[in-house]
Every structure is written in structure tokens, then in C-alpha cells.
Design an enzyme around this catalytic site. Structure first.
Site, short mmCIF file in Angstrom:
data_model
loop_
_atom_site.label_atom_id
_atom_site.label_comp_id
_atom_site.label_asym_id
_atom_site.label_seq_id
_atom_site.Cartn_x
_atom_site.Cartn_y
_atom_site.Cartn_z
N TYR A 109 3.72 7.50 10.58
CA TYR A 109 2.32 7.79 10.23
C TYR A 109 1.86 6.73 9.25
CZ TYR A 109 -1.82 9.90 8.19
OH TYR A 109 -3.11 10.11 7.75
N GLU A 197 -6.67 6.28 10.28
CA GLU A 197 -5.39 6.93 10.53
C GLU A 197 -4.77 6.39 11.81
OE1 GLU A 197 -4.36 11.45 10.01
OE2 GLU A 197 -5.13 11.18 12.04
#
Length: 390
Positions: A109, A197
Site C-alpha cells: 500500500y 492512493e
């Protein structure tokens, strides 16, 4: 303002952030054509909506043949995809993104947000890619690495190395990941983003990094200087009432209650919503008419609020400073004369030209409920709904 995944990836390409080869399609035939041009022996067909959780909802489909690509696209385009973020109504899928499948070795991530606590841009990374970062932070906080960026110097090489090591990346791959981090930071900063993101950021079998999924949110107040970003806005993904309100310089957010609110000032609007909740009601919207609200602006606010079929009463709460109560009163009279108002209207005015505003309302002969204070207005609004329901 949000944009689609395929738009985010196009922006990434301009910053040399690696993304899979792919293309957007509005129809099953277009999706087939994209897959044929990409080549390979596997593809992924991804529904393009402004909501997360698409994979769990069936919005991300793997295809091993060109026929499967076409079938998946046909089933997705025109359907309503329901995820945890869309609500029961779901979102209409108007397009899909078709990309090549890649062999995945590891998932990470990587994101950048503005931390309200430190008032700094903050880089966030985790070795637990492919999962919701909120859940990772809740159950395994040690797996989330945060690095605060000093705006005077920007994201530094040593910070990138620190974050990379923190998520288990070593060797030559530290440099590759560090370059992606710095490019992502520039993309965030240059475009007045609020959030970017990559989830997951994958390491392929060849040892390369790819942004397999991508999401960006931008500061709506900065769009006046971000013309290229503003052009990416998809009005089909937004509430039509919110779109119309923005065209009239009204700050409107639709909610799920039954008390339609027309207020000046964001702080007073939030206090009004709290007061409605305190007396057992639920606000149907947030609506800030701002300063200098003309009669036309108030009339437009009335019309937008009344377009919501869930609204059972309208509460107008104005504390006039820059605004004037006589302007507001003229707007109320104009709105109720031009529109079919079939719900009770509660009016609380205070501040500049209060007496003139009250006189205009009294002379108009309109049927409305007068309130002197915020608590009085909230209580009368909730009571009016109970009477309507009874």
C-alpha cells in the site's frame, strides 16, 4: 473532487509512475478492441465508478479469453454496482477499464494524505497491500508506516529509504520504490490533491513496481487554478442537486434525513444540523448560501432543497451579517410564490435589517412558522414533521 481510476493512471503516466498497459471502453465491443490491441493471455475488466470496494462487489473481473473480456464488459456496463461506499442505490457503470494481467510477487500500500493533526502532507505505506488501509491501521497498526513531509524541502531521499525499509523492500528495489514515492509526491503537490492512493502497488515477477489500482481526490477550492483537473470531473458520478447547487454558488451536500436546511455559514449550518438531531430529527442536507445571498440565490436554494422527495419541512436559519434579513425575506417570498411548496416552512432570522425582513414576510401573507432562536427553530421543525406524519 474525485476522478476515475483510468484518469488517475493517465495522470500517473505523465509523472512516469508505472501503471499497467490498458484502455477505457464505453461498450463491450470497445473493450474487446482494447484487449486485442493490448495482446497477452489474460486481462482484467474493471468497472469505473467513484467508489471503493469494487472487487468485492463484482466490479473487477478476470478474463482469460477475448470472449470473456467482451462478456464481462457487457455485464458491467449499464449495470448498477453496489459497494459498501455507494449505498443501496449503487452507482451506474458507464465505462470499464481493460488492462493486461501481470504476475504479482508482492502487494504493498502506498498513499499520500494531508494529516489534519500535523497540518502536513504525510506519506503512508504498508506491506499489507490489497487490503483497506483503515482496517490494517485498526487491527495491525505496526504494519502502517507514516512519514511527515516538511513543505519547505519536500519529500527527501532518506525518508523514501526509511519507508521502503519499513515495508520490507531492500536492495536495488529501494531506489525504484523511492523514485515512485517522489514522483507521487510531486503529482500530489502539483495538482492540489487531498489524497492519492495506490492499493495495491505490486512488485511483479520481473522485480518491477506497478500501480495496479489508483485513486485521487482533489481540493475543490483549488480547481480555479487546476483547469486540466477540473476538466476530468464526471458529473454523472455526483448528485444532480449538488451539481446544480455549485452552479448557483451554493454549498450543498445531500443527506438522508427529512429536514431541509437553508443556512448561511458553514459553522451555523453544522450547528443547525446538530440542533435538529438533538430534538429527534434528521437533516436532509447541508446547505450554506454564503455571504451576500441575493433573493435569487435564496429562491434557488429553496428549489434545490424541495427537489428532494424526502424533505418534509424546510428550515431557513439566517444570522445576517454580510447578508441582510430583508434580502433573505425577499428571497423567501420569491421562492414560495414561484414554487409549489407543500411542506411546512420554519423561518428564523436574526441580525442585519431584522425588522425590515420580518415586515416583508408579514406583508406577504405567506403561511410559515416563525422562530426566534436556533433551538426554537429546530424544535418547531421536528414537531412540524410529526404533525405531517400524524
Amino acid at each position: 473532487m474525485n476522478i476515475h481510476e483510468y484518469q488517475t493512471k493517465e495522470l500517473f503516466r505523465s509523472y512516469k509512475i508505472p501503471v499497467p498497459e490498458g484502455g477505457m471502453a464505453h461498450s463491450a465491443n470497445q473493450a474487446l478492441s482494447v484487449a486485442e490491441q493490448l495482446g497477452g493471455d489474460g486481462w482484467v475488466v474493471k468497472a469505473q465508478i467513484h467508489a471503493g470496494g469494487r472487487g468485492k462487489a463484482g466490479g473487477v473481473q478476470l478474463a482469460r479469453t477475448l470472449e470473456e473480456v467482451q462478456n464481462h464488459a457487457e455485464s458491467l456496463i449499464g449495470s448498477r454496482l453496489i459497494t459498501r461506499q455507494t449505498g443501496e442505490a449503487g452507482r451506474l457503470v458507464n465505462r470499464v477499464l481493460v488492462e493486461q494481467i501481470h504476475q504479482i510477487d508482492r502487494e504493498y500500500y502506498l498513499g499520500i494524505v494531508i494529516d489534519r493533526g500535523t497540518q502536513r502532507i504525510t506519506l503512508i505505506a504498508s506491506a499489507a497491500g490489497g487490503m483497506e488501509i483503515e482496517e490494517v491501521a485498526k487491527h495491525s497498526p505496526e504494519k502502517v508506516i507514516r512519514e511527515i513531509v516538511d513543505p519547505a524541502v519536500g519529500l527527501q531521499d532518506f525518508q523514501c529509504r526509511k519507508v521502503a525499509a519499513g515495508i520490507g523492500v531492500g536492495g536495488k528495489e529501494i531506489g525504484k520504490l523511492g523514485r515512485i514515492m517522489k514522483r507521487l509526491y510531486r503529482c500530489f503537490r502539483d495538482n492540489d490533491a487531498l489524497m492519492v492512493e495506490i492499493n495495491p502497488l505490486v512488485r511483479t515477477g520481473e522485480g518491477e513496481f506497478l500501480a495496479l489500482d489508483a485513486k485521487m481526490t482533489f481540493d475543490g477550492n483549488a480547481l480555479f487554478r487546476q483547469g486540466d483537473i477540473a476538466d476530468l470531473r464526471d458529473f454523472d458520478e455526483e448528485d444532480p442537486k449538488e451539481v446544480e447547487a455549485s452552479g448557483h454558488d451554493l454549498n450543498y451536500i445531500a443527506l438522508d434525513g427529512s429536514v431541509g436546511c437553508i443556512v448561511n455559514g458553514a459553522g451555523l449550518a453544522m450547528a443547525t444540523m446538530d440542533a435538529i438531531s438533538l430534538y429527534g430529527g434528521r437533516p436532509a442536507n447541508f446547505l450554506d448560501v454564503g455571504g451576500g445571498a441575493s433573493p435569487e440565490k435564496i429562491a434557488n436554494a429553496f428549489r434545490i432543497v424541495l427537489e428532494d422527495p424526502n424533505v418534509k419541512v424546510v428550515l431557513l436559519n439566517i444570522y445576517a451579517g454580510i447578508n441582510r434579513c430583508d434580502w433573505i425575506a425577499e428571497g423567501i417570498v420569491k421562492a414560495m410564490a414561484e414554487l409549489t411548496v407543500e411542506v411546512p416552512v420554519v423561518v428564523r432570522l436574526a441580525g442585519t435589517n431584522l425588522e425590515a425582513g420580518r415586515e416583508i414576510l408579514v406583508r406577504s401573507g405567506l403561511d410559515y412558522i416563525h422562530a426566534d432562536r436556533l433551538s426554537d427553530a429546530a424544535e418547531k421543525s421536528v414537531e412540524a414533521i410529526r404533525e405531517v406524519v400524524a
